[in-house]
Design a protein around this motif. Structure first.
Motif, PDB file in Angstrom:
ATOM      1  N   GLY A 218       0.753  -1.246   0.000  1.00 42.17           N
ATOM      2  CA  GLY A 218       0.000   0.000   0.000  1.00 42.17           C
ATOM      3  C   GLY A 218       0.782   1.293   0.000  1.00 42.17           C
ATOM      4  N   HIS A 219       2.104   1.243  -0.116  1.00 42.54           N
ATOM      5  CA  HIS A 219       2.902   2.472  -0.109  1.00 42.54           C
ATOM      6  C   HIS A 219       3.079   3.019  -1.519  1.00 42.54           C
ATOM      7  CE1 HIS A 219       4.274   2.323   4.139  1.00 42.54           C
ATOM      8  NE2 HIS A 219       4.075   1.013   3.980  1.00 42.54           N
ATOM      9  N   GLY A 220       3.005   4.341  -1.642  1.00 45.80           N
ATOM     10  CA  GLY A 220       3.270   5.003  -2.906  1.00 45.80           C
ATOM     11  C   GLY A 220       4.687   5.538  -2.934  1.00 45.80           C
ATOM     12  N   HIS A 221       5.017   6.274  -3.991  1.00 49.05           N
ATOM     13  CA  HIS A 221       6.360   6.830  -4.104  1.00 49.05           C
ATOM     14  C   HIS A 221       6.559   8.005  -3.155  1.00 49.05           C
ATOM     15  CE1 HIS A 221       6.534   4.936  -8.272  1.00 49.05           C
ATOM     16  NE2 HIS A 221       7.350   4.285  -7.479  1.00 49.05           N
ATOM     17  N   GLU A 222       7.813   8.190  -2.742  1.00 49.94           N
ATOM     18  CA  GLU A 222       8.180   9.268  -1.851  1.00 49.94           C
ATOM     19  C   GLU A 222       9.410   9.978  -2.397  1.00 49.94           C
ATOM     20  OE1 GLU A 222       8.748   7.510   1.980  1.00 49.94           O
ATOM     21  OE2 GLU A 222       6.681   6.800   2.128  1.00 49.94           O
ATOM     22  N   GLY A 223       9.567  11.248  -2.022  1.00 53.47           N
ATOM     23  CA  GLY A 223      10.708  12.029  -2.470  1.00 53.47           C
ATOM     24  C   GLY A 223      11.772  12.154  -1.401  1.00 53.47           C
ATOM     25  N   CYS A 224      12.865  12.823  -1.756  1.00 53.93           N
ATOM     26  CA  CYS A 224      13.969  13.038  -0.820  1.00 53.93           C
ATOM     27  C   CYS A 224      13.519  13.968   0.313  1.00 53.93           C
ATOM     28  CB  CYS A 224      15.151  13.651  -1.567  1.00 53.93           C
ATOM     29  SG  CYS A 224      16.565  14.077  -0.517  1.00 53.93           S
ATOM     30  N   PRO A 225      13.743  13.581   1.564  1.00 53.96           N
ATOM     31  CA  PRO A 225      13.326  14.428   2.688  1.00 53.96           C
ATOM     32  C   PRO A 225      14.284  15.579   2.982  1.00 53.96           C
ATOM     33  CG  PRO A 225      14.312  12.420   3.495  1.00 53.96           C
ATOM     34  CD  PRO A 225      14.236  12.276   2.005  1.00 53.96           C
ATOM     35  N   GLY A 226      15.465  15.581   2.348  1.00 52.63           N
ATOM     36  CA  GLY A 226      16.411  16.662   2.580  1.00 52.63           C
ATOM     37  C   GLY A 226      17.831  16.246   2.248  1.00 52.63           C
ATOM     38  N   PRO A 227      18.691  17.178   1.852  1.00 51.45           N
ATOM     39  CA  PRO A 227      20.073  16.860   1.489  1.00 51.45           C
ATOM     40  C   PRO A 227      20.808  16.105   2.594  1.00 51.45           C
ATOM     41  CG  PRO A 227      19.551  19.137   0.936  1.00 51.45           C
ATOM     42  CD  PRO A 227      18.395  18.614   1.751  1.00 51.45           C
ATOM     43  N   GLY A 228      21.522  15.048   2.187  1.00 51.66           N
ATOM     44  CA  GLY A 228      22.312  14.280   3.128  1.00 51.66           C
ATOM     45  C   GLY A 228      21.543  13.239   3.911  1.00 51.66           C
ATOM     46  N   ARG A 229      20.223  13.216   3.759  1.00 51.92           N
ATOM     47  CA  ARG A 229      19.421  12.234   4.496  1.00 51.92           C
ATOM     48  C   ARG A 229      19.225  10.978   3.653  1.00 51.92           C
ATOM     49  NH1 ARG A 229      14.303  15.205   7.065  1.00 51.92           N
ATOM     50  NH2 ARG A 229      14.099  13.114   7.987  1.00 51.92           N
ATOM     51  N   PRO A 230      18.917   9.834   4.274  1.00 49.01           N
ATOM     52  CA  PRO A 230      18.739   8.600   3.514  1.00 49.01           C
ATOM     53  C   PRO A 230      17.553   8.701   2.548  1.00 49.01           C
ATOM     54  CG  PRO A 230      19.028   8.141   5.859  1.00 49.01           C
ATOM     55  CD  PRO A 230      18.817   9.617   5.734  1.00 49.01           C
ATOM     56  N   ALA A 231      17.753   8.257   1.337  1.00 46.90           N
ATOM     57  CA  ALA A 231      16.655   8.228   0.376  1.00 46.90           C
ATOM     58  C   ALA A 231      15.641   7.186   0.826  1.00 46.90           C
ATOM     59  CB  ALA A 231      17.189   7.875  -1.009  1.00 46.90           C
ATOM     60  N   PRO A 232      14.351   7.496   0.793  1.00 49.84           N
ATOM     61  CA  PRO A 232      13.349   6.492   1.167  1.00 49.84           C
ATOM     62  C   PRO A 232      13.406   5.284   0.248  1.00 49.84           C
ATOM     63  CG  PRO A 232      12.392   8.698   1.104  1.00 49.84           C
ATOM     64  CD  PRO A 232      13.750   8.804   0.482  1.00 49.84           C
ATOM     65  N   ALA A 233      13.090   4.123   0.788  1.00 51.78           N
ATOM     66  CA  ALA A 233      13.024   2.922  -0.047  1.00 51.78           C
ATOM     67  C   ALA A 233      11.959   3.088  -1.123  1.00 51.78           C
ATOM     68  CB  ALA A 233      12.727   1.699   0.814  1.00 51.78           C
ATOM     69  N   MET A 234      10.960   3.937  -0.860  1.00 53.48           N
ATOM     70  CA  MET A 234       9.891   4.153  -1.834  1.00 53.48           C
ATOM     71  C   MET A 234      10.193   5.319  -2.781  1.00 53.48           C
ATOM     72  SD  MET A 234       8.112   1.643  -1.138  1.00 53.48           S
ATOM     73  CE  MET A 234       6.983   1.962  -2.489  1.00 53.48           C
ATOM     74  N   MET A 235      11.407   5.824  -2.736  1.00 52.91           N
ATOM     75  CA  MET A 235      11.820   6.862  -3.674  1.00 52.91           C
ATOM     76  C   MET A 235      12.314   6.223  -4.967  1.00 52.91           C
ATOM     77  SD  MET A 235      14.769   9.747  -3.063  1.00 52.91           S
ATOM     78  CE  MET A 235      15.292  10.855  -4.372  1.00 52.91           C
ATOM     79  N   GLN A 236      12.081   6.866  -6.099  1.00 53.69           N
ATOM     80  CA  GLN A 236      12.580   6.388  -7.380  1.00 53.69           C
ATOM     81  C   GLN A 236      14.041   6.807  -7.504  1.00 53.69           C
ATOM     82  OE1 GLN A 236       9.203   8.288  -9.464  1.00 53.69           O
ATOM     83  NE2 GLN A 236       9.034   6.344 -10.522  1.00 53.69           N
ATOM     84  N   GLN A 237      14.886   6.096  -6.792  1.00 54.85           N
ATOM     85  CA  GLN A 237      16.281   6.506  -6.683  1.00 54.85           C
ATOM     86  C   GLN A 237      17.008   6.460  -8.022  1.00 54.85           C
ATOM     87  OE1 GLN A 237      18.357   4.761  -3.249  1.00 54.85           O
ATOM     88  NE2 GLN A 237      16.373   4.507  -2.225  1.00 54.85           N
ATOM     89  N   ILE A 238      16.520   5.652  -8.950  1.00 55.12           N
ATOM     90  CA  ILE A 238      17.178   5.563 -10.247  1.00 55.12           C
ATOM     91  C   ILE A 238      17.068   6.854 -11.035  1.00 55.12           C
ATOM     92  CG2 ILE A 238      15.198   4.765 -11.541  1.00 55.12           C
ATOM     93  CD1 ILE A 238      17.162   2.783 -12.900  1.00 55.12           C
ATOM     94  N   LYS A 239      16.106   7.672 -10.653  1.00 54.81           N
ATOM     95  CA  LYS A 239      15.922   8.942 -11.358  1.00 54.81           C
ATOM     96  C   LYS A 239      16.802  10.042 -10.786  1.00 54.81           C
ATOM     97  CE  LYS A 239      11.204   8.382 -12.953  1.00 54.81           C
ATOM     98  NZ  LYS A 239       9.865   8.983 -12.946  1.00 54.81           N
ATOM     99  N   GLY A 240      17.585   9.695  -9.775  1.00 56.86           N
ATOM    100  CA  GLY A 240      18.434  10.692  -9.132  1.00 56.86           C
ATOM    101  C   GLY A 240      18.085  10.812  -7.668  1.00 56.86           C
ATOM    102  N   LEU A 241      19.082  11.090  -6.844  1.00 61.61           N
ATOM    103  CA  LEU A 241      18.888  11.113  -5.390  1.00 61.61           C
ATOM    104  C   LEU A 241      18.475  12.472  -4.849  1.00 61.61           C
ATOM    105  CD1 LEU A 241      21.887   8.850  -4.343  1.00 61.61           C
ATOM    106  CD2 LEU A 241      19.469   8.227  -4.482  1.00 61.61           C
TER     107      LEU A 241
END
Length: 264
Positions: A218-241
């Motif tokens: 049930g989880h959707g996509h998420e964005g970066c919460p801020g510079p230097g922080r871990p990218a969410p597992a639900m972030m489309q990291q392949i598109k850039g961090l």
């Protein structure tokens, strides 16, 4: 947990549709070499592993490298027979949540990935305390036969294209996808990972599993919460961090959720 190879399961589907570079889901998510399993197949949408935003019940696709479907790195067959060996297992339930999700792991015949080893790796990710069991709601059990809630399939680029294409996704030999109850992992991504993910291949595989299973629960996509922080597992990291640091897990070891702003 003991896992042994089982009988081959035939699978066939036509090729059509559109996707990108990593993983694809019929709900249309473009993941970075991940897939997401879902229920009935809705209209296609892109996704990424992080993939673009899919709905929990729709399949998804994700982007990865941009090589043509006809090419494959040395040691990775461009296509296979389209039949699969099921990892035979009767695993214990991992997690304390009341919603136990049964899943199977299948590997396409003719590739150098033993079904038992793949199943052990997937089950280790789902059992990790940094994974989705940490929500206290979901639990998982590896099984070798029906009934099941979803299936993780590791397939050659060509077979991935056929399965995902039957749901209207164009994976171009590069991405993973989630179609119906199938989470289809492109062998190229499983073996090579993604150039956008700075970490060992085991961590990237964990990202594939966590991202796609995250969609499934049930989880959707998420964005970066801020510079230097871990990218969410639900972030489309392949598109850039976007300033975040590559990360494969939905939770910290202390139980804190590694989330970010919702992405439409």
């Amino acid at each position: 947990m003991m896992v042994a190879s089982g009988a081959a399961v035939a699978y066939y589907q036509d090729q059509r549709g559109a996707a990108t570079d990593g993983t694809a889901a019929v709900t249309g998510d473009m993941l970075e070499g991940n897939i997401r399993a879902t229920g009935a197949a809705p209209a296609p949408r892109p996704s990424d592993s992080p993939e673009p935003s899919p709905s929990p019940s729709a399949p998804s696709a994700s982007p990865s490298a941009s090589a043509p479907a006809s090419s494959a790195p040395a040691g990775i067959p461009a296509t296979g027979p389209g039949t699969f060996t099921t990892a035979r297992a009767d695993g214990t339930v991992v997690g304390t949540g009341g919603h136990v999700r049964r899943y199977m792991v299948l590997v396409e015949d003719g590739i150098d990935v033993p079904a038992s080893e793949a199943a052990a790796e997937v089950s280790a990710v789902l059992a990790d305390r940094r994974g989705w069991t940490r929500d206290g709601v979901n639990a998982f059990r590896l099984v070798g036969s029906a009934p099941y809630d979803f299936v993780v399939k590791i397939a050659t680029p060509g077979t991935t294209d056929r399965i995902c294409g039957a749901a209207g996704l164009l994976t171009r030999g590069e991405v993973n996808c989630s179609v119906g109850k199938d989470v289809v992992v492109n062998l190229k991504r499983w073996v090579l990972g993604s150039p956008q993910f700075d970490g060992p291949i085991g961590e990237y595989r964990a990202l594939i599993v966590n991202h796609e299973v995250g969609h499934r629960i049930g989880h959707g996509h998420e964005g970066c919460p801020g510079p230097g922080r871990p990218a969410p597992a639900m972030m489309q990291q392949i598109k850039g961090l976007q300033g975040c640091v590559a990360n494969a897990w939905p939770y910290e070891r202390d139980g804190s959720y590694l989330g970010g702003p919702a992405v439409p």
